[in-house]
Design a protein around this motif. Structure first.
Motif, PDB file in Angstrom:
ATOM      1  N   ARG A 186       0.831  -1.204   0.000  1.00  0.00           N
ATOM      2  CA  ARG A 186       0.000   0.000   0.000  1.00  0.00           C
ATOM      3  C   ARG A 186       0.873   1.265   0.000  1.00  0.00           C
ATOM      4  O   ARG A 186       0.628   2.208  -0.742  1.00  0.00           O
ATOM      5  N   THR A 187       1.934   1.264   0.811  1.00  0.00           N
ATOM      6  CA  THR A 187       2.850   2.402   0.876  1.00  0.00           C
ATOM      7  C   THR A 187       3.513   2.639  -0.477  1.00  0.00           C
ATOM      8  O   THR A 187       3.617   3.778  -0.943  1.00  0.00           O
ATOM      9  N   GLN A 188       3.962   1.535  -1.113  1.00  0.00           N
ATOM     10  CA  GLN A 188       4.619   1.668  -2.408  1.00  0.00           C
ATOM     11  C   GLN A 188       3.641   2.134  -3.490  1.00  0.00           C
ATOM     12  O   GLN A 188       4.025   2.879  -4.398  1.00  0.00           O
ATOM     13  N   LEU A 189       2.380   1.717  -3.398  1.00  0.00           N
ATOM     14  CA  LEU A 189       1.377   2.178  -4.362  1.00  0.00           C
ATOM     15  C   LEU A 189       1.156   3.681  -4.228  1.00  0.00           C
ATOM     16  O   LEU A 189       1.060   4.394  -5.236  1.00  0.00           O
ATOM     17  N   LEU A 190       1.095   4.170  -2.984  1.00  0.00           N
ATOM     18  CA  LEU A 190       0.917   5.610  -2.777  1.00  0.00           C
ATOM     19  C   LEU A 190       2.096   6.391  -3.349  1.00  0.00           C
ATOM     20  O   LEU A 190       1.920   7.464  -3.918  1.00  0.00           O
ATOM     21  N   LYS A 191       3.310   5.846  -3.205  1.00  0.00           N
ATOM     22  CA  LYS A 191       4.476   6.496  -3.812  1.00  0.00           C
ATOM     23  C   LYS A 191       4.367   6.482  -5.334  1.00  0.00           C
ATOM     24  O   LYS A 191       4.700   7.461  -6.005  1.00  0.00           O
ATOM     25  N   LEU A 192       3.900   5.366  -5.867  1.00  0.00           N
ATOM     26  CA  LEU A 192       3.814   5.188  -7.316  1.00  0.00           C
ATOM     27  C   LEU A 192       2.890   6.211  -7.962  1.00  0.00           C
ATOM     28  O   LEU A 192       3.171   6.712  -9.048  1.00  0.00           O
ATOM     29  N   ILE A 193       1.783   6.550  -7.274  1.00  0.00           N
ATOM     30  CA  ILE A 193       0.806   7.466  -7.878  1.00  0.00           C
ATOM     31  C   ILE A 193       0.993   8.907  -7.415  1.00  0.00           C
ATOM     32  O   ILE A 193       0.250   9.788  -7.847  1.00  0.00           O
ATOM     33  N   PHE A 196       6.481  12.484  -5.370  1.00  0.00           N
ATOM     34  CA  PHE A 196       7.514  11.470  -5.148  1.00  0.00           C
ATOM     35  C   PHE A 196       8.415  11.372  -6.383  1.00  0.00           C
ATOM     36  O   PHE A 196       9.637  11.341  -6.270  1.00  0.00           O
ATOM     37  N   TRP A 197       7.798  11.330  -7.567  1.00  0.00           N
ATOM     38  CA  TRP A 197       8.571  11.223  -8.799  1.00  0.00           C
ATOM     39  C   TRP A 197       9.368  12.495  -9.069  1.00  0.00           C
ATOM     40  O   TRP A 197      10.492  12.428  -9.582  1.00  0.00           O
ATOM     41  N   LEU A 198       8.787  13.637  -8.714  1.00  0.00           N
ATOM     42  CA  LEU A 198       9.524  14.894  -8.853  1.00  0.00           C
ATOM     43  C   LEU A 198      10.756  14.865  -7.960  1.00  0.00           C
ATOM     44  O   LEU A 198      11.854  15.225  -8.386  1.00  0.00           O
ATOM     45  N   GLY A 199      10.584  14.406  -6.711  1.00  0.00           N
ATOM     46  CA  GLY A 199      11.716  14.297  -5.794  1.00  0.00           C
ATOM     47  C   GLY A 199      12.781  13.337  -6.308  1.00  0.00           C
ATOM     48  O   GLY A 199      13.979  13.603  -6.194  1.00  0.00           O
ATOM     49  N   GLU A 200      12.332  12.206  -6.894  1.00  0.00           N
ATOM     50  CA  GLU A 200      13.283  11.246  -7.466  1.00  0.00           C
ATOM     51  C   GLU A 200      14.066  11.864  -8.624  1.00  0.00           C
ATOM     52  O   GLU A 200      15.286  11.683  -8.730  1.00  0.00           O
ATOM     53  N   ALA A 201      13.355  12.591  -9.484  1.00  0.00           N
ATOM     54  CA  ALA A 201      14.014  13.226 -10.629  1.00  0.00           C
ATOM     55  C   ALA A 201      15.015  14.278 -10.152  1.00  0.00           C
ATOM     56  O   ALA A 201      16.148  14.355 -10.653  1.00  0.00           O
ATOM     57  N   ILE A 202      14.600  15.068  -9.179  1.00  0.00           N
ATOM     58  CA  ILE A 202      15.491  16.108  -8.650  1.00  0.00           C
ATOM     59  C   ILE A 202      16.704  15.461  -7.981  1.00  0.00           C
ATOM     60  O   ILE A 202      17.831  15.940  -8.124  1.00  0.00           O
ATOM     61  N   SER A 203      16.480  14.365  -7.272  1.00  0.00           N
ATOM     62  CA  SER A 203      17.583  13.648  -6.637  1.00  0.00           C
ATOM     63  C   SER A 203      18.615  13.202  -7.669  1.00  0.00           C
ATOM     64  O   SER A 203      19.821  13.346  -7.460  1.00  0.00           O
ATOM     65  N   LYS A 204      18.130  12.687  -8.796  1.00  0.00           N
ATOM     66  CA  LYS A 204      19.051  12.244  -9.854  1.00  0.00           C
ATOM     67  C   LYS A 204      19.819  13.424 -10.439  1.00  0.00           C
ATOM     68  O   LYS A 204      21.025  13.331 -10.711  1.00  0.00           O
TER      69      LYS A 204
END
Length: 197
Positions: free
Chosen positions: A118-125, A129-137
Motif C-alpha cells: 500500500r505504501t509503495q502504491l501511494l508512492k507510485l501514484i 515522489f517522482w519529482l523528488g526522485e528526478a530532482i535527486s538524480k
C-alpha cells in the motif's frame, strides 16, 4: 518497480498460506475406509503440497526476515531455535509452536507485505515522489560524473565546493519550477523533497 515485486510477494504468501493450512489439517489424516484410488490420490496430494511448501520455504523465510516478523522460537530443553515456517513440514518443535501459531505468523507476514504494498502504491501514484526522485538524480549527476571519472566523489560532495555546486543546482531547479508556474504549495512540496534528498 518495488510496488510490483511486493505485490508478487504478497500473492506468493497468500498462496503459501493456503497450502500450509491445507497441509497442516491433512498431514495426520487417517482413513477408515475408502478405495485404494482415493487413498493414493490423497497421498499424492499431500506429497505434492509438501513439495511446494519445501520449495517456497526459503522465500517465505526471507520475507518474514524482511518484515521483521518474530518467527523463531527457542527450545530451552535442546538449546536450539526453531523457525516456525520450517516446522510446518517437520515435527521437531511439537509443543513449542502450535499449528495455529504457524498460520498466524504467516498471516502476520502477509499483513506486513500488504502494508508495504500500500505504501509503495501511494508512492507510485504521487507525482511529488517522482519529482523528488528526478530532482535527486539531477542533484547527484555532477558527483556521479566525478565518481565515474575516478575521483572520490564522496569527499568532494561533503566539501565546501560540493556544497556550492549543490546550492547552485537547488537555486536553478527552484527557478525552473517557478518559471513552469508551480503554485506556492507545490513549491513547498518540491522544496521538502529537495531538502530530503
Amino acid at each position: 518497480m518495488i510496488y510490483f515485486s511486493i505485490k508478487s510477494d504478497r500473492k506468493f504468501l497468500e498462496s503459501y498460506y493456503q497450502l500450509a493450512k491445507w497441509f497442516l489439517s491433512n498431514k495426520e489424516k487417517t482413513f477408515s475406509g475408502g478405495s485404494v484410488d482415493e487413498i493414493n490420490y490423497y497421498l499424492s496430494e499431500v506429497g505434492s503440497t509438501r513439495e511446494s511448501l519445501a520449495r517456497g520455504l526459503p522465500k517465505a523465510k526471507r520475507l518474514a526476515d524482511i518484515f521483521e516478523i518474530p518467527v523463531l522460537a527457542f527450545d530451552p530443553a535442546h538449546k536450539v531455535k526453531h523457525h516456525a515456517f520450517s516446522t510446518i513440514l517437520n515435527n521437531d518443535a511439537d509443543g513449542l509452536i502450535s499449528d495455529d501459531q504457524k498460520l498466524d505468523l504467516l498471516n502476520e507476514t502477509i499483513g506486513a507485505c500488504g502494508e508495504s504494498e500500500r505504501t509503495q502504491l501511494l508512492k507510485l501514484i504521487n507525482p511529488f515522489f517522482w519529482l523528488g526522485e528526478a530532482i535527486s538524480k539531477v542533484l547527484r549527476f555532477p558527483f556521479w560524473v566525478l565518481g565515474t571519472a575516478g575521483f572520490k566523489s564522496e569527499s568532494f560532495e561533503k566539501s565546501l565546493a560540493g556544497s556550492v555546486v549543490r546550492l547552485i543546482e537547488l537555486v536553478a531547479i527552484i527557478s525552473f519550477l517557478i518559471y513552469l508556474g508551480f503554485s506556492e504549495t507545490e513549491l513547498k512540496e518540491a522544496v521538502k523533497a529537495l531538502i530530503n534528498v
